[in-house]
Design an enzyme around this catalytic site. Structure first.
Site, PDB file in Angstrom:
ATOM      1  N   LEU A 198      11.375   6.926  -6.217  1.00 38.21           N
ATOM      2  CA  LEU A 198      10.158   6.100  -6.229  1.00 38.21           C
ATOM      3  C   LEU A 198       8.916   6.989  -6.321  1.00 38.21           C
ATOM      4  O   LEU A 198       8.840   8.013  -5.646  1.00 38.21           O
ATOM      5  CB  LEU A 198      10.126   5.293  -4.925  1.00 38.21           C
ATOM      6  CG  LEU A 198       8.869   4.481  -4.644  1.00 38.21           C
ATOM      7  CD1 LEU A 198       8.842   3.224  -5.513  1.00 38.21           C
ATOM      8  CD2 LEU A 198       8.806   4.090  -3.169  1.00 38.21           C
ATOM      9  N   HIS A 201      -4.432  -0.954  12.126  1.00 36.03           N
ATOM     10  CA  HIS A 201      -4.201   0.063  11.095  1.00 36.03           C
ATOM     11  C   HIS A 201      -2.956   0.895  11.424  1.00 36.03           C
ATOM     12  O   HIS A 201      -2.175   1.230  10.542  1.00 36.03           O
ATOM     13  CB  HIS A 201      -5.427   0.976  10.967  1.00 36.03           C
ATOM     14  CG  HIS A 201      -6.677   0.258  10.517  1.00 36.03           C
ATOM     15  ND1 HIS A 201      -6.672  -0.651   9.473  1.00 36.03           N
ATOM     16  CD2 HIS A 201      -7.962   0.314  10.955  1.00 36.03           C
ATOM     17  CE1 HIS A 201      -7.910  -1.118   9.304  1.00 36.03           C
ATOM     18  NE2 HIS A 201      -8.706  -0.560  10.186  1.00 36.03           N
ATOM     19  N   ASP A 211      -3.868  -5.958   3.393  1.00 38.69           N
ATOM     20  CA  ASP A 211      -5.037  -6.503   4.092  1.00 38.69           C
ATOM     21  C   ASP A 211      -4.615  -7.295   5.328  1.00 38.69           C
ATOM     22  O   ASP A 211      -3.511  -7.851   5.384  1.00 38.69           O
ATOM     23  CB  ASP A 211      -5.829  -7.397   3.125  1.00 38.69           C
ATOM     24  CG  ASP A 211      -7.237  -7.662   3.629  1.00 38.69           C
ATOM     25  OD1 ASP A 211      -7.767  -6.843   4.403  1.00 38.69           O
ATOM     26  OD2 ASP A 211      -7.806  -8.707   3.254  1.00 38.69           O
TER      27      ASP A 211
HETATM   28  C1  IPE Z   1      -9.322  -4.388   0.347  1.00 33.63           C
HETATM   29  O1  IPE Z   1      -9.473  -4.959   1.584  1.00 33.63           O
HETATM   30  C2  IPE Z   1      -9.244  -2.888   0.448  1.00 33.63           C
HETATM   31  C3  IPE Z   1      -8.014  -2.353   1.035  1.00 33.63           C
HETATM   32  C4  IPE Z   1      -6.985  -3.032   1.437  1.00 33.63           C
HETATM   33  C5  IPE Z   1      -7.967  -0.918   1.106  1.00 33.63           C
HETATM   34  P1  IPE Z   1     -10.919  -5.285   2.185  1.00 33.63           P
HETATM   35  O2  IPE Z   1     -10.696  -5.863   3.519  1.00 33.63           O
HETATM   36  O3  IPE Z   1     -11.792  -4.096   2.115  1.00 33.63           O
HETATM   37  O4  IPE Z   1     -11.475  -6.372   1.157  1.00 33.63           O
HETATM   38  P2  IPE Z   1     -12.535  -7.522   1.365  1.00 33.63           P
HETATM   39  O5  IPE Z   1     -13.756  -6.902   2.015  1.00 33.63           O
HETATM   40  O6  IPE Z   1     -11.935  -8.559   2.246  1.00 33.63           O
HETATM   41  O7  IPE Z   1     -12.791  -8.062   0.006  1.00 33.63           O
HETATM   42  C1  IPE Z   2      -6.994  -3.544   5.452  1.00 27.72           C
HETATM   43  O1  IPE Z   2      -7.161  -4.262   6.620  1.00 27.72           O
HETATM   44  C2  IPE Z   2      -7.096  -2.070   5.664  1.00 27.72           C
HETATM   45  C3  IPE Z   2      -8.278  -1.433   5.062  1.00 27.72           C
HETATM   46  C4  IPE Z   2      -9.159  -2.041   4.324  1.00 27.72           C
HETATM   47  C5  IPE Z   2      -8.462  -0.024   5.319  1.00 27.72           C
HETATM   48  P1  IPE Z   2      -8.599  -4.693   7.120  1.00 27.72           P
HETATM   49  O2  IPE Z   2      -9.149  -3.634   7.996  1.00 27.72           O
HETATM   50  O3  IPE Z   2      -9.463  -5.071   5.980  1.00 27.72           O
HETATM   51  O4  IPE Z   2      -8.247  -5.970   7.976  1.00 27.72           O
HETATM   52  P2  IPE Z   2      -9.067  -7.337   8.034  1.00 27.72           P
HETATM   53  O5  IPE Z   2      -9.237  -7.834   6.634  1.00 27.72           O
HETATM   54  O6  IPE Z   2     -10.370  -7.025   8.686  1.00 27.72           O
HETATM   55  O7  IPE Z   2      -8.213  -8.246   8.855  1.00 27.72           O
HETATM   56 MG    MG Z   3      -9.781  -6.796   4.971  1.00 29.08          MG
END
Ligand code: IPE
Ligand code: IPE
Ligand code: MG
Length: 251
Positions: free
Chosen positions: A138, A44, A27
């Site tokens: 792995l 990403h 995240d």
């Molecule tokens: C969790 O992150 C999902 C992934 C990393 C794939 P999110 O960014 O979607 O989660 P929330 O919305 O902060 O809970």
């Molecule tokens: C996690 O990073 C990746 C996915 C959920 C696909 P985010 O896109 O949620 O990044 P933040 O949380 O907005 O910084």
């Molecule tokens: Mg996120």
């Protein structure tokens, strides 16, 4: 405590200092990009580079399973353009990384609801899973369109089918039989869950599988998650005492 009493107490098994299975909620991609005045997609894209690195570090540390939460069932609620870019990025990375995965002895498994993923992505997932199926270093489990609720609900539906087809009584249906219908049921549950990006929640990741997992929440955004962060977390894991509801064998 008398010796007799002591011997009837179930002690926790000898603990391994290296986790067998690490799960990661990757995240912070968007926030990292925002802090650098970049579009979210750049976050990403950088995140994919970190995936490659983490696979390498896991291999170096003889970790057997790595689960990566790549796209949740709730992530479909993001703007169409971001969802479509994430799907394209997944496909592109699969194509680009397949050779490296084969060379490094990595077995790829993708879990989640494949029916909503783009058709060409699913086709490519099947190709790379087939190409890497005999690898035994792995196992990399990518969780795409995965949700803990969906996983448990899906297992419940499969279970009902089995009960009806085999005309089994509900009383004869064990927890183990149910768990066999969960995604990646042949893989041991994670020993360690890492969430980067500072949030302290599970966000519908492995709900069943995390029952006794050690949790580690790290502030670093995923695109800049470093080997130092990783090593620090492994060091911290070594100090955890896992009891599984039993008693610590050293006490
Ligand atoms: C969790 O992150 C999902 C992934 C990393 C794939 P999110 O960014 O979607 O989660 P929330 O919305 O902060 O809970
Ligand atoms: C996690 O990073 C990746 C996915 C959920 C696909 P985010 O896109 O949620 O990044 P933040 O949380 O907005 O910084
Ligand atoms: Mg996120």
């Amino acid at each position: 405590m008398s010796d007799e009493k002591k011997s009837s107490v179930v002690l926790v098994e000898e603990q391994s200092f290296v986790p067998n299975h690490i799960a990661i909620i990757m995240d912070g991609n968007g926030r990292w990009a925002k802090e650098h005045s970049l579009p979210r997609m750049m976050g990403h894209q950088r995140g994919v580079k970190v995936v490659r690195e983490v696979v390498k570090w896991c291999n170096e540390n003889n970790i057997l399973y790595l689960s990566l939460f790549a796209f949740s069932t709730e992530n479909w609620g993001r703007p169409k353009s971001e969802v479509s870019h994430l799907m394209t990025l997944f496909l592109r990375s699969l194509k680009k990384e397949a050779k490296d995965l084969i060379e490094k002895g990595v077995k790829l498994r993708v879990i989640g609801n494949r029916s909503r993923l783009p058709k060409n992505l699913v086709e490519h997932i099947c190709i790379v899973e087939e190409q890497t199926k005999n690898n035994n270093k792995l196992t990399l489990i990518i969780c795409a369109d995965y949700g803990g609720h969906w996983d448990i609900y899906n297992a419940a539906k499969q279970s009902i089918k089995v009960l009806q087809e085999k005309k089994l009584a509900v009383e004869d249906y064990s927890e183990e039989m149910f768990a066999q219908h969960l995604q990646a049921s042949d893989i041991p549950p994670p020993d360690l869950l890492i969430r980067t990006g500072g949030e302290k929640r599970i966000s519908n990741f492995y709900l069943w599988q995390l029952a006794y997992t050690e949790l580690y929440f790290c502030d670093t955004y995923w695109p800049v998650f470093s080997q130092n962060d990783f090593n620090e977390i492994l060091e911290s894991y070594k100090k955890r005492v896992r009891r599984f509801g039993k008693l610590d064998s050293s006490k």
